[in-house]
Motif scaffolding. Structure first.
Motif: not given
Length: 568
Positions: A330-338
């Motif tokens: 999930y942290n990777g998903i947020v980081y990707t959006a960022f």
């Protein structure tokens, strides 16, 4: 000088890596949690009680002997060191279109140098994190910056796309380990109860980069040419390395314990060297006794370390744990959006507003200011919620010696902080896409980029802190696992974001990005719900493994002793 507490003891030690990882954040505290003696207990409860008995140490050392001013100085240097990786990534944004023209390649190919940089941002810490947890922080920093300086010199001199691509990978390799190392340093010097504040300080460097780096890159490129960017990075990093080598004390707990053990030669700062020299050359009996005691303590810690080639696969072992897997994904998903928003700004703003390099760089200021604010206040908010949850469950916080995390709902304390900024951040991404679709006034995307910066940065900073909470004795390796997942996912996002914008349109592209972040958010609920159970299962599993290893070691020693007796 009493050195009985210098070296962590037995299973309760913070430097005993295997057991701490099994406890998933356990920082021993002398209090009994064993069931009453009159109750009938299962075998697992007996095992739990036995481990707790071993952890009740009458005179337990403080978590760190470093005084607070020195802790702040250590944190400051760690923050500056971790500034170089995002600095090198973001200072590059304003010159993407210029480089494409100068090297006669497409925007898509230039964007691949962003993708490759992020891939190595994920891969490099898996080596440097394990190296730092094994040999100490200083050797890993020095090696990384030597590579980084060499790569920057090459980038300033190169003239073709192939060289640019390869040297950007090498640049990322040298600088990217610093973020994992910085989180490791925080775990070395700060307990769970104060870790949020220190993580906020140490992450200020990386979060300030989106504000400062594009502006700096735009100014340098506009007036001195794009090569000046890499010469600037060379000079800046060389100055930092000199200061670091002279003044940064070793903090690795497997090398210096809680800071009370003097480090070996290659881990010594200049001040540590002078202290060792003063003790070694001292004429008074007490000085000689202190030196011998320090040497003995250092040798005891050295026996527990096994120097080997860094093993990047250790991060895979961490990723395979259920709670950590959900957390990192999930942290990777947020980081990707960022990063999808960040990587789109030069392309979209050049199209819509016809800006030059300097103007594009200036447009990153609101984004970076939001990131910087989030890093400071987000850390304090984490510590506030930690205290609030501790009060709710009747948990006593020990800022000096650390807390026993087995009975504390660390998942709840961290994740509660995320929900509001995450909701605002998702809404801001959605609005950003449609504002750019309608080519609205410049003020609208700048305000939205500020909100995205402050909210999404806050979310993945909390998740990164939680990753360290779950693996406090190998924090650099745990952070490396975090970087591996989020950077590989972010690299995929930056590789396709321009194609997505061209195919779907700006509005629907960022609607899709926001929808993915929202749809996967129940993972956080699952971590809060089942995370403590998974953490306890891991602790018991690793304690059993530790007991088996100890039994084999005792059996081997007994066998050797028996053979020697027979031979004698």
């Amino acid at each position: 000088m009493a050195h009985t507490a210098n070296i962590p003891h037995g299973i309760s030690s913070d430097s005993s890596r295997d057991v701490d990882q099994g406890q998933s954040g356990s920082e021993p505290q002398h209090r009994s949690l064993s069931p009453p003696a009159q109750q009938k207990r299962s075998p697992e409860e007996h095992l739990h009680a036995d481990v707790e008995t071993l952890e009740r140490v009458p005179t337990k050392p403080v978590h760190s002997v470093f005084p607070k001013p020195l802790k702040y100085y250590i944190t400051f240097l760690a923050a500056v060191g971790s500034f170089f990786s995002p600095l090198s990534a973001n200072i590059y944004f304003p010159v993407l279109t210029t480089l494409a023209k100068d090297l006669n390649v497409s925007n898509e190919l230039i964007n691949l140098t962003l993708t490759s940089y992020m891939i190595f941002q994920g891969l490099a810490p898996t080596v440097f994190g394990d190296l730092a947890d094994m040999t100490g922080r200083r050797p890993a920093y020095i090696l990384g910056f030597v590579i980084y300086i060499g790569a920057n010199i090459g980038l300033a001199l190169q003239n073709n796309y192939a060289a640019l691509f390869v040297l950007r990978c090498l640049q990322s390799t040298g600088s990217s380990g610093t973020v994992a190392l910085a989180y490791g340093i925080v775990a070395d010097i700060a307990t769970s109860g104060e870790r949020g504040t220190y993580i906020g300080y140490v992450s200020f460097g990386p979060q300030a980069a989106p504000a400062l780096a594009p502006v700096l890159g735009g100014i340098l490129s506009q007036f001195l040419g794009w090569r000046s960017i890499f010469w600037f990075l060379t000079i800046f990093s060389a100055v930092f390395l000199i200061v670091f080598v002279i003044s940064f004390p070793e903090t690795g707990r497997n090398v210096v314990g809680n800071g009370s053990v003097l480090p070996p030669g290659w881990n010594m700062s200049f001040s540590s060297y002078l202290k060792v020299r003063r003790l070694k050359m001292g004429e008074e009996p007490q000085q000689l006794a202190d030196y011998r005691e320090q040497k003995g303590a250092r040798q005891e810690l050295a026996k527990k370390r096994r120097l080997r080639w860094p093993n990047p696969l250790k991060t895979i072992h961490i990723i395979m744990e259920k709670d950590v897997a959900l957390l990192l994904f999930y942290n990777g998903i947020v980081y990707t959006a960022f990063y999808a928003v960040t990587a789109s700004i030069p392309y979209i703003f050049a199209q819509v507003y016809h800006f030059n390099d300097l103007q594009i760089g200036l447009c990153f200021i609101p984004f970076g200011v939001g990131c910087s604010i989030s890093s400071i206040f987000g850390g304090k908010l984490m510590d506030f919620n930690y205290r609030r949850v501790a009060k709710q469950v009747g948990f006593s916080i020990d800022l000096k010696r650390g807390d026993d995390m087995r009975t504390f709902p660390i998942e709840k304390a961290r994740i509660q902080v995320i929900w509001l900024p995450l909701a605002v951040g998702i809404a801001a991404i959605l609005c950003y896409g449609w504002v750019m679709e309608q080519e609205a006034h410049l003020a609208a995307p700048l305000v939205l980029s500020f909100l995205i910066g402050i909210c999404l940065t806050g979310a993945f900073n909390v998740l990164s802190a939680m990753c360290v909470d779950l693996y406090p004795s190998s924090p650099s390796t745990a952070t490396a696992a975090n970087n591996l997942i989020r950077c590989l996912m972010g690299a995929g996002g930056t590789a396709v974001i321009i194609q997505m914008i061209n195919a779907m349109g700006r509005g629907w592209c960022f609607t899709f990005v926001a929808a993915v972040v929202l749809a996967t958010s129940p993972m956080l609920w699952a971590i809060t719900r089942w995370g403590p159970k998974w953490r306890e299962e891991r602790r018991i599993r690793v304690v059993r493994h530790q007991e088996e290893k100890e039994a084999k070691r005792v059996e081997a020693e007994h066998s050797v002793a028996s053979q020697e007796e027979k031979a004698g």
